[in-house]
Design a protein around this motif. Sequence first.
Motif, mmCIF file in Angstrom:
data_model
loop_
_atom_site.group_PDB
_atom_site.id
_atom_site.type_symbol
_atom_site.label_atom_id
_atom_site.label_comp_id
_atom_site.label_asym_id
_atom_site.label_seq_id
_atom_site.Cartn_x
_atom_site.Cartn_y
_atom_site.Cartn_z
ATOM 1 N N SER A 132 -2.556 -46.877 66.294
ATOM 2 C CA SER A 132 -2.237 -47.348 67.641
ATOM 3 C C SER A 132 -2.160 -46.163 68.583
ATOM 4 C CB SER A 132 -0.915 -48.127 67.650
ATOM 5 O OG SER A 132 0.122 -47.375 67.057
ATOM 6 N N THR A 133 -2.591 -46.379 69.797
ATOM 7 C CA THR A 133 -2.548 -45.327 70.810
ATOM 8 C C THR A 133 -1.311 -45.472 71.675
ATOM 9 O OG1 THR A 133 -3.700 -46.556 72.557
ATOM 10 C CG2 THR A 133 -5.071 -45.470 70.887
ATOM 11 N N ARG A 134 -1.011 -44.449 72.433
ATOM 12 C CA ARG A 134 -0.021 -44.577 73.484
ATOM 13 C C ARG A 134 -0.617 -45.425 74.596
ATOM 14 N NH1 ARG A 134 -0.898 -41.427 77.947
ATOM 15 N NH2 ARG A 134 1.321 -41.454 78.430
ATOM 16 N N ILE A 135 0.166 -45.780 75.572
ATOM 17 C CA ILE A 135 -0.352 -46.515 76.724
ATOM 18 C C ILE A 135 -0.980 -45.521 77.698
ATOM 19 C CG2 ILE A 135 0.226 -47.973 78.687
ATOM 20 C CD1 ILE A 135 2.417 -49.226 77.076
ATOM 21 N N PHE A 136 -2.246 -45.704 77.978
ATOM 22 C CA PHE A 136 -2.945 -44.872 78.958
ATOM 23 C C PHE A 136 -2.876 -45.574 80.308
ATOM 24 C CE2 PHE A 136 -4.997 -44.022 74.854
ATOM 25 C CZ PHE A 136 -4.794 -42.646 74.766
ATOM 26 N N ASN A 137 -2.260 -44.911 81.278
ATOM 27 C CA ASN A 137 -2.032 -45.514 82.586
ATOM 28 C C ASN A 137 -3.160 -45.187 83.558
ATOM 29 O OD1 ASN A 137 0.585 -46.724 82.064
ATOM 30 N ND2 ASN A 137 1.373 -44.624 81.954
ATOM 31 N N PHE A 138 -3.559 -46.209 84.321
ATOM 32 C CA PHE A 138 -4.562 -46.078 85.372
ATOM 33 C C PHE A 138 -3.964 -46.707 86.634
ATOM 34 C CE2 PHE A 138 -6.584 -46.725 81.281
ATOM 35 C CZ PHE A 138 -7.380 -45.589 81.166
ATOM 36 N N GLY A 139 -3.230 -45.886 87.374
ATOM 37 C CA GLY A 139 -2.509 -46.428 88.517
ATOM 38 C C GLY A 139 -1.405 -47.350 88.024
#
Length: 736
Positions: A684-691
């Motif tokens: 699982s990845t971390r949460i990648f934020n886009f705005g």
Amino acid sequence: MRNKRRCIAAFAAMMLLFTSKIDAQSQQSENDMFIVLDTIELEDVVVSSLKVDKKLAETTANISVVNSLDFKRNSSFTTADVLSKEPGIAMSSDGMWSKGLNVRGLGEDRMVTLIDGNRIETATDLTASLSMIDVNDIERVEVIKGAQSVLYGSGAMGGIVNVITKDGYFADKAYVHGSLLGGFNTVNSSHSEYLSVLTGAKRWYLKLNASYGQAGDVMTPEGVLNNSSYKTNNVSAKLGIKPFKNHIFKFQFQRNWSNDVGIPGGAAFAPNATADYKDIGRILFDGSYEIKNITEKFTSLKLSAYSQEIVRNVEMQPNSRTVDTLPDGKVKITTPRLVTPNGIHKTKGVQLQTVFDFTENNTLVAGIDVWRRDVETTRTKYVNVTMLKPNGDTAMVNNVERHETPIPNSSFTSAGIFLQDEMRLLNDRLILNIGGRLDGIIVENDLCYDVDYIIQNGNINNNPPGQRITYEADKSTDITWSANIGAIYNMYKNTDLVLNVARSYRAPSLEERFKYIDLGAYVQLGNQDLKPEDGYFADLGLRYWGNRMQVEGSAFINRISNMIVDAPGEFIYNTTDGTTDTLPALIASNVSKALLYGFEIDGSWMFAKNFYADFSVSYTIGRDTENKTYLPLIPPLSGRIGLTYNYPKIGSASLSLLAASKQEKIAEGEIPTDGYCRLDLALSTRIFNFGRCGLQIFGGIDNITNTTYVNHLSTNRGDIRYEPGRNFYIKLNFTF
């Protein structure tokens, strides 16, 4: 032998690897799992299945908690798939969709299953109650392992499974956000999509969600498991309002529906039959009104009510025929073409609960709850009867429809009063919990026949010859009681001794009282004179709660008397023409005394920064002490070990080994099953934020080595010969 050596080698290589459980119980946010981890804080987990919110470390009951993050990180076909990785919890299966739980050797008929505190009453020979829940909409699941009749009444002899779905929240500022989750599994080409939208403000919130899923037949290492496909769709809504200070009103609606669900195997069907749920669904309405902090000591008054309806429409093809030669030389060929058992299960309930905090060290929970279950069933058998002349020519063909009521229209009503008092003594070193409950139960049923009417070649016969009365109209009452004493004693700074002793009961279900199953392989009947089962349960445990290591071990014993089993006998019945006859059958009877005992060990260890390990092992023995035999459907010795590494900038990886031993301590008629080892990988990845948007990716491999193995419970329930093979899965979670 080679597979055994491989299994032993894999087990030895994995002795220092433990699979992740910390995230499943820490109730962290999804981003929190990717910060630098150097401590464990499981003692801060809060559970609500004991009627009030309590810290897990302060509960006398043995509880496993699995949260929404676990369902995302695993392939999660159903709720049972994820819960079965917890110690003391095993899974039974009638296919990829239809699955249930076994807790410490007891199945769903001796547990109480709840959705947001509301009973699911679906007693049947096929598991499915936990399959009628959208796994993507689960906030957490709390499993209480052990008797809990004091709080939940009849049925809670083996424990409680409380599924808590995602909810909205009140906020100082208005908000709108949502999430979209999609996933795919290779083992059965299944896909699922889930959309949730949430909005709210200081005095209100609204949550809406919908999902859809579809799956084909599952692949095993030995080939395709036929008739294991399904389709499912779900919608739900939750509304919360604060009309006044300290007043909270909540309402929710859930609709979970599945179609064309294949049932590859199941004890309720004849060996050669194939069966499908053409429609199976659950509709729930519930609401509650709570007033908090009424006075300094009267801290909560809550009124809640619910109505839940479950619909089952089954189609079964018997795939068999009988050939009889008559005295005149003619040959009679009877070919059952189709059987359609259908049922509607309605449960309604209301509860008034109060909470009093008399002092900082004394809390009393008291209440009244009333619930009622109504069952309506039908069954139609479509049969072709062909008469052949001695020379082989067709003399006559009859198309027959036999209309039956397998369970008479009946109801089960329970009304109970309960109270539970928690005291903190010896400067908080001792927590003492004492509770009691008294229930009154009323069961009513209509007159029922083995056949209601027959349609032959389009002609209706409302009084077919030999029509039998299976159950006379009746009304019965019973009064039962339960009690429990639990204690936690803090021996040292981080070490607790835990004891829980309880008396529980289970009133016979409507199916056990009134079932009439005649599908050709055998006849199975209920019994109107059944007595309630009584249970006496004890659990002694030791818990260590450290910052970097936490270990919990417990030993338990559960004694059940008046145990209900199907025993050979003769059913005496009256016919409509005034005669009396007998029918050989398996009849539900109070004939056994059961003793279940075993142990569980569960631990987590943070051995380095961002590395943590986990292990568990559980074992249950079940014996019929009346007949001096082993009980059926007892899971074997099983365990799990693994390792998780968390890299804060990217995500985490978990490698786990699940293993079970050979099960030879079996009941008459069961077959022994071999042990197995299964290796899984979860990423699982971390949460990648886009705005204001975010993306998180989950994936993994189940059964990496494509090992051929069987589940003892599923194999001995029906026609499930092998479990799924290697499965690659991926999930994308988009938030906005």
